[in-house]
Motif scaffolding. Structure first.
Motif, PDB file in Angstrom:
ATOM      1  N   LEU A  57      82.542  42.063  96.068  1.00 38.28           N
ATOM      2  CA  LEU A  57      82.733  40.852  96.861  1.00 38.28           C
ATOM      3  C   LEU A  57      82.124  41.132  98.455  1.00 38.28           C
ATOM      4  CD1 LEU A  57      83.623  37.976  96.521  1.00 38.28           C
ATOM      5  CD2 LEU A  57      85.769  38.651  97.694  1.00 38.28           C
ATOM      6  N   LEU A  58      82.619  42.431  99.111  1.00 41.41           N
ATOM      7  CA  LEU A  58      82.318  42.435 100.430  1.00 41.41           C
ATOM      8  C   LEU A  58      80.975  42.970 100.540  1.00 41.41           C
ATOM      9  CD1 LEU A  58      83.089  43.465 103.190  1.00 41.41           C
ATOM     10  CD2 LEU A  58      83.514  45.812 102.262  1.00 41.41           C
ATOM     11  N   LEU A  59      80.336  43.843  99.702  1.00 48.40           N
ATOM     12  CA  LEU A  59      78.860  43.758  99.307  1.00 48.40           C
ATOM     13  C   LEU A  59      78.028  42.593  99.466  1.00 48.40           C
ATOM     14  CD1 LEU A  59      76.882  45.936  99.471  1.00 48.40           C
ATOM     15  CD2 LEU A  59      76.661  46.319  96.961  1.00 48.40           C
ATOM     16  N   ALA A  60      78.299  41.759  98.702  1.00 47.40           N
ATOM     17  CA  ALA A  60      77.740  40.532  98.422  1.00 47.40           C
ATOM     18  C   ALA A  60      77.866  39.635  99.742  1.00 47.40           C
ATOM     19  CB  ALA A  60      78.499  39.588  97.219  1.00 47.40           C
ATOM     20  N   ALA A  61      78.897  39.564 100.346  1.00 46.51           N
ATOM     21  CA  ALA A  61      79.254  38.924 101.633  1.00 46.51           C
ATOM     22  C   ALA A  61      78.258  39.426 102.718  1.00 46.51           C
ATOM     23  CB  ALA A  61      80.556  38.912 102.184  1.00 46.51           C
ATOM     24  N   VAL A  62      78.189  41.105 102.856  1.00 46.07           N
ATOM     25  CA  VAL A  62      77.153  41.542 103.931  1.00 46.07           C
ATOM     26  C   VAL A  62      75.613  41.027 103.603  1.00 46.07           C
ATOM     27  CG1 VAL A  62      76.686  43.448 104.970  1.00 46.07           C
ATOM     28  CG2 VAL A  62      78.862  43.135 104.482  1.00 46.07           C
ATOM     29  N   ILE A  84      82.772  53.976  92.120  1.00 47.68           N
ATOM     30  CA  ILE A  84      82.876  52.555  91.925  1.00 47.68           C
ATOM     31  C   ILE A  84      81.505  51.873  92.462  1.00 47.68           C
ATOM     32  CG2 ILE A  84      85.242  52.341  92.334  1.00 47.68           C
ATOM     33  CD1 ILE A  84      84.782  51.497  95.128  1.00 47.68           C
ATOM     34  N   ILE A  85      80.548  52.715  93.059  1.00 47.75           N
ATOM     35  CA  ILE A  85      79.418  52.314  93.561  1.00 47.75           C
ATOM     36  C   ILE A  85      78.539  51.221  92.624  1.00 47.75           C
ATOM     37  CG2 ILE A  85      77.210  52.760  94.524  1.00 47.75           C
ATOM     38  CD1 ILE A  85      78.495  54.963  96.075  1.00 47.75           C
ATOM     39  N   LEU A  86      78.452  52.007  91.475  1.00 48.34           N
ATOM     40  CA  LEU A  86      77.303  51.273  90.467  1.00 48.34           C
ATOM     41  C   LEU A  86      78.243  50.088  89.861  1.00 48.34           C
ATOM     42  CD1 LEU A  86      75.763  54.121  88.465  1.00 48.34           C
ATOM     43  CD2 LEU A  86      74.989  52.812  90.297  1.00 48.34           C
ATOM     44  N   PRO A  87      79.280  50.233  89.449  1.00 44.49           N
ATOM     45  CA  PRO A  87      80.079  48.740  88.975  1.00 44.49           C
ATOM     46  C   PRO A  87      80.285  47.715  90.047  1.00 44.49           C
ATOM     47  CG  PRO A  87      81.278  50.918  88.418  1.00 44.49           C
ATOM     48  CD  PRO A  87      80.342  51.247  89.408  1.00 44.49           C
ATOM     49  N   ALA A  88      80.230  48.187  91.256  1.00 44.13           N
ATOM     50  CA  ALA A  88      80.555  47.184  92.545  1.00 44.13           C
ATOM     51  C   ALA A  88      79.020  46.585  92.681  1.00 44.13           C
ATOM     52  CB  ALA A  88      80.939  47.679  93.692  1.00 44.13           C
ATOM     53  N   VAL A  89      77.947  47.265  92.520  1.00 43.28           N
ATOM     54  CA  VAL A  89      76.392  46.790  92.800  1.00 43.28           C
ATOM     55  C   VAL A  89      76.212  46.118  91.617  1.00 43.28           C
ATOM     56  CG1 VAL A  89      74.194  47.423  92.932  1.00 43.28           C
ATOM     57  CG2 VAL A  89      75.804  48.498  94.163  1.00 43.28           C
ATOM     58  N   SER A  90      76.595  46.033  90.574  1.00 47.62           N
ATOM     59  CA  SER A  90      76.385  45.524  89.284  1.00 47.62           C
ATOM     60  C   SER A  90      76.869  43.903  89.456  1.00 47.62           C
ATOM     61  CB  SER A  90      77.030  46.098  87.975  1.00 47.62           C
ATOM     62  OG  SER A  90      76.354  47.335  87.801  1.00 47.62           O
ATOM     63  N   LEU A  91      78.311  44.017  90.047  1.00 56.74           N
ATOM     64  CA  LEU A  91      78.972  42.771  90.174  1.00 56.74           C
ATOM     65  C   LEU A  91      78.225  42.147  91.432  1.00 56.74           C
ATOM     66  CD1 LEU A  91      82.581  43.932  89.769  1.00 56.74           C
ATOM     67  CD2 LEU A  91      81.224  42.533  88.031  1.00 56.74           C
ATOM     68  N   ALA A  92      78.011  42.620  92.224  1.00 61.28           N
ATOM     69  CA  ALA A  92      77.546  41.999  93.376  1.00 61.28           C
ATOM     70  C   ALA A  92      76.123  41.329  93.626  1.00 61.28           C
ATOM     71  CB  ALA A  92      77.394  42.958  94.774  1.00 61.28           C
ATOM     72  N   ALA A 139      73.682  34.098  94.603  1.00 60.61           N
ATOM     73  CA  ALA A 139      74.203  32.541  94.955  1.00 60.61           C
ATOM     74  C   ALA A 139      74.515  32.429  96.318  1.00 60.61           C
ATOM     75  CB  ALA A 139      75.534  32.326  93.873  1.00 60.61           C
ATOM     76  N   THR A 140      75.130  33.220  96.935  1.00 56.20           N
ATOM     77  CA  THR A 140      75.762  33.176  98.550  1.00 56.20           C
ATOM     78  C   THR A 140      74.628  33.047  99.253  1.00 56.20           C
ATOM     79  OG1 THR A 140      77.718  34.154  97.486  1.00 56.20           O
ATOM     80  CG2 THR A 140      77.402  33.777  99.941  1.00 56.20           C
ATOM     81  N   ALA A 141      73.583  33.962  99.033  1.00 53.78           N
ATOM     82  CA  ALA A 141      72.465  34.007  99.889  1.00 53.78           C
ATOM     83  C   ALA A 141      71.977  32.763 100.034  1.00 53.78           C
ATOM     84  CB  ALA A 141      71.562  35.137  99.552  1.00 53.78           C
ATOM     85  N   MET A 142      71.682  32.045  99.024  1.00 56.50           N
ATOM     86  CA  MET A 142      71.078  30.744  99.144  1.00 56.50           C
ATOM     87  C   MET A 142      71.666  29.671  99.836  1.00 56.50           C
ATOM     88  SD  MET A 142      68.168  31.384  97.738  1.00 56.50           S
ATOM     89  CE  MET A 142      67.782  29.696  98.088  1.00 56.50           C
ATOM     90  N   GLN A 143      73.108  30.066  99.798  1.00 59.96           N
ATOM     91  CA  GLN A 143      74.091  28.766 100.387  1.00 59.96           C
ATOM     92  C   GLN A 143      73.863  29.034 102.000  1.00 59.96           C
ATOM     93  OE1 GLN A 143      75.987  26.256  98.901  1.00 59.96           O
ATOM     94  NE2 GLN A 143      76.199  25.815 100.865  1.00 59.96           N
TER      95      GLN A 143
END
Length: 313
Positions: free
Chosen positions: A106-111, A180-188, A194-198
């Motif tokens: 979530l943090l990676l996706a937000a940034v 956790i890097i690879l799992p987090a990137v997979s989720l992000a 979706a969030t970038a377009m918003q």
């Protein structure tokens, strides 16, 4: 602000009760012979009947729910029907794994979404088209496929990161981060798309607003206008999308944990559902809903701070 928080907390509490009740009723109406599943097909009828009484499955459904709810309100989610392990302990062992990859994702996706969405809105042209194409591609590709590609390329072939397993944070911070890097990137990836377009859409609208032109006419630099004014006004829609994405990340963690061999709450819930272990499944559902409600409450607080009109809506 206090009334705003009370309304949100009350709504969250009602949601937890409704979901927990619905889950309990659905599990109670499946018609599965749990005692037979626990003891095995070779168990005698007398042994199965005794196990049924031991588990309390001979009592009416409403009475069983009242007993479980009374324990749950005291913080006791019961014991596993199959292993006898306390559900609370199982959740304490698995929850940090899932929260690590979900919050990191979530943090990676937000940034990334703020950076990409802002760049697309400011630059336009080929940058905007590239971000939009990447967003469509990121939304279309499922997280488990991204997880498989990352595991094969970066972990198995290149050996940069571990392909499976989880290291606790209190054991080694570096190894925990690597696990956790690879799992987090997979989720992000999907959440970022979706969030970038918003963010892009909100930033385009804000940059066209009269107050932005006024700020620029007063000599404020583009950087100051973007960071101090435009982003704050564009943030509420993005926060709404992030709140929805968090729920999706919790669901996506079930598959990603399987790919990377992580002992998280998703794997625990999947195992419980397969065996029909109702106490464990109920515990995972209740805790997951509580976490979702808590995160959404925090986002609501941030939303209310950014947009005071929300507090009285």
């Amino acid at each position: 602000m206090l009334a705003f928080l009370i309304r949100r907390i009350a709504a969250g509490a009602v949601l937890v009760v409704v979901v927990a009740t619905a889950t309990f009723l659905m599990l109670g109406l499946t018609g599965t012979d749990v005692a037979r599943n626990v003891l095995g097909e070779t168990a005698s009828r007398a042994a199965v009947a005794a196990k049924t009484r031991q588990l309390g499955l001979d009592q009416p459904l409403v009475e069983r729910y009242g007993h479980w709810a009374g324990q749950a309100l005291q913080g006791n989610l019961g014991d596993s029907w199959f292993t006898g392990d306390p559900v609370n302990q199982s959740l304490m062992d698995t929850l940090p794994v899932t929260l690590s990859i979900v919050f990191a994702g979530l943090l990676l996706a937000a940034v990334l979404s703020v950076a990409l969405g802002t760049a697309a809105a400011l630059r336009g042209g080929w940058v905007d088209r590239l971000v939009q194409f990447a967003a469509v591609l990121g939304t279309a590709v499922p997280s488990f496929l991204i997880a498989l590609v990352l595991a094969v390329t970066l972990a198995v072939r290149l050996g940069w990161l571990p392909a499976t397993g989880y290291v606790a944070l209190n054991s080694s911070g570096i190894d925990w981060l690597r696990s956790i890097i690879l799992p987090a990137v997979s989720l992000a990836v999907g959440a970022t798309a979706a969030t970038a377009m918003q963010v892009r859409g909100a930033m385009v609208d804000v940059l066209r607003a009269d107050f932005v032109r006024t700020l620029r006419s007063r000599g404020l630099s583009t950087r100051s206008v973007i960071l101090r004014h435009a982003l704050r006004n564009a943030a509420p829609p993005a926060l709404t999308v992030l709140a929805l994405q968090f729920i999706g990340l919790i669901g996506g963690a079930v598959v990603v944990e399987k790919v990377f061999g992580l002992p998280g709450i998703g794997s625990l819930a999947n195992s419980a559902a397969t065996r029909g272990d109702a106490p464990v499944l109920l515990g995972t559902v209740v805790v997951t809903v509580v976490i979702v409600v808590a995160v959404n409450l925090l986002l609501d607080i941030a939303y209310g701070w950014l947009n005071p009109k929300v507090r009285i809506s």
